[in-house]
Enzyme design. Structure first.
Site, PDB file in Angstrom:
ATOM      1  N   HIS A  76      -3.647  -5.049   0.232  1.00 38.99           N
ATOM      2  CA  HIS A  76      -3.143  -5.500   1.529  1.00 38.99           C
ATOM      3  C   HIS A  76      -3.315  -7.016   1.683  1.00 38.99           C
ATOM      4  O   HIS A  76      -4.333  -7.472   2.212  1.00 38.99           O
ATOM      5  CB  HIS A  76      -3.919  -4.830   2.661  1.00 38.99           C
ATOM      6  CG  HIS A  76      -3.586  -3.398   2.901  1.00 38.99           C
ATOM      7  ND1 HIS A  76      -2.587  -3.012   3.772  1.00 38.99           N
ATOM      8  CD2 HIS A  76      -4.122  -2.264   2.404  1.00 38.99           C
ATOM      9  CE1 HIS A  76      -2.523  -1.698   3.809  1.00 38.99           C
ATOM     10  NE2 HIS A  76      -3.434  -1.217   2.981  1.00 38.99           N
ATOM     11  N   GLU A 106      -1.919  -8.761   3.862  1.00 39.95           N
ATOM     12  CA  GLU A 106      -1.839  -9.045   5.307  1.00 39.95           C
ATOM     13  C   GLU A 106      -3.091  -8.633   6.071  1.00 39.95           C
ATOM     14  O   GLU A 106      -3.257  -9.004   7.241  1.00 39.95           O
ATOM     15  CB  GLU A 106      -0.622  -8.320   5.908  1.00 39.95           C
ATOM     16  CG  GLU A 106      -0.855  -6.893   6.348  1.00 39.95           C
ATOM     17  CD  GLU A 106      -1.107  -5.880   5.216  1.00 39.95           C
ATOM     18  OE1 GLU A 106      -1.375  -4.706   5.532  1.00 39.95           O
ATOM     19  OE2 GLU A 106      -1.037  -6.255   4.029  1.00 39.95           O
ATOM     20  N   CYS A 133       0.833  -1.207   0.000  1.00 37.53           N
ATOM     21  CA  CYS A 133       0.000   0.000   0.000  1.00 37.53           C
ATOM     22  C   CYS A 133       0.870   1.261   0.000  1.00 37.53           C
ATOM     23  O   CYS A 133       1.444   1.605  -1.024  1.00 37.53           O
ATOM     24  CB  CYS A 133      -0.992  -0.037   1.162  1.00 37.53           C
ATOM     25  SG  CYS A 133      -2.347   1.166   0.982  1.00 37.53           S
TER      26      CYS A 133
END
Length: 246
Positions: A189, A191, A105
């Site tokens: 993202h 994660e 990001c």
């Protein structure tokens, strides 16, 4: 992929956001869990230049991850910690080819900006959702013939022009890999989880979102629970980072 090695791999995570609320630590924990899913013995260290901390000595790490953040890289004058981080990225790429970089990001944007790309505000404003990201032919090969990845998105700025020397793994400047194979970056993202994303929006001013009504916020929270491919994508990235044949 679970790897075990005689010499533990070392991973640095550079946190580029303030720890405001539980979600901040949860995101760091998510990174660590995903790294350990790939290599249970990997040593993970955290760095926080945004809070005045030092940047890692890249020569001591196999992989350095630049997290998301909120600092506006379109500004003509940037804060000292950001300027130092961009210089650090340039130094790693120029002088430490054995250290891999992964930008997520804001990290995607920061690496692109440091290496000659351009950052701009996204048309349509802030995007908060789980989005299907079409892969390029190169990306389909990298991600084992997947046609797309569904990932959490939480950003208001984008890479408008990629830096030279990078290949697209996804359309619309979403995922890059350097021709040198040293650097990979994601606008999305891998994660992030629904819980983390919902934690972020719970602490934001409602005017930050396209529909600030209670109904709009409720729909947004619901959208964030859609199925996504973050763990699958991150596992493949760790194979790349640790030079493991997938």
């Amino acid at each position: 992929m679970i790897a075990k090695n005689p010499v533990p791999r070392r991973v640095a995570i550079i946190r580029n956001y303030k720890l405001n609320g539980p979600w901040g630590q949860e995101m760091l924990d998510s990174f660590t869990d995903l790294i350990h899913a790939a290599d249970r013995d990997a040593l993970v260290e955290h760095f926080q230049p945004i809070d005045g901390g030092e940047l890692p000595d890249s020569s001591k790490f196999d992989l350095v991850i630049l997290t998301g953040g909120t600092y506006d890289l379109t500004q003509p004058n940037i804060e000292v910690w950001v300027a130092q981080l961009l210089d650090w990225v340039r130094d790693v790429v120029a002088n430490h080819p054995d250290t891999k970089l992964l930008g997520i990001c804001w990290g995607h944007q920061a690496i692109s900006h440091a290496l000659g790309g351009k950052i701009a505000y996204r048309q349509g404003g802030t995007l908060v959702d789980v989005v299907d990201i079409p892969l390029t032919e190169t990306g389909r090969k990298f991600f084992t013939d997947l046609n797309s990845l569904r990932l959490h998105k939480f950003h208001k700025r984008i890479v408008a022009e990629p830096p030279p020397g990078f290949k697209h793994l996804a359309e619309n400047h979403e995922i890059f890999i350097s021709e040198s194979d040293q650097v990979m970056t994601f606008q999305g993202h891998p994660e992030m989880t629904a819980k983390i994303a919902q934690g972020i929006i719970s602490g934001r001013d409602a005017s930050y979102f396209p529909d600030p009504t209670p109904e709009g916020i409720a729909q947004l929270n619901h959208n964030l629970e859609k199925d996504e491919d973050g763990k699958k994508a991150f596992s493949r990235v760790m194979s790349w980072a640790f030079d493991v044949t997938s």
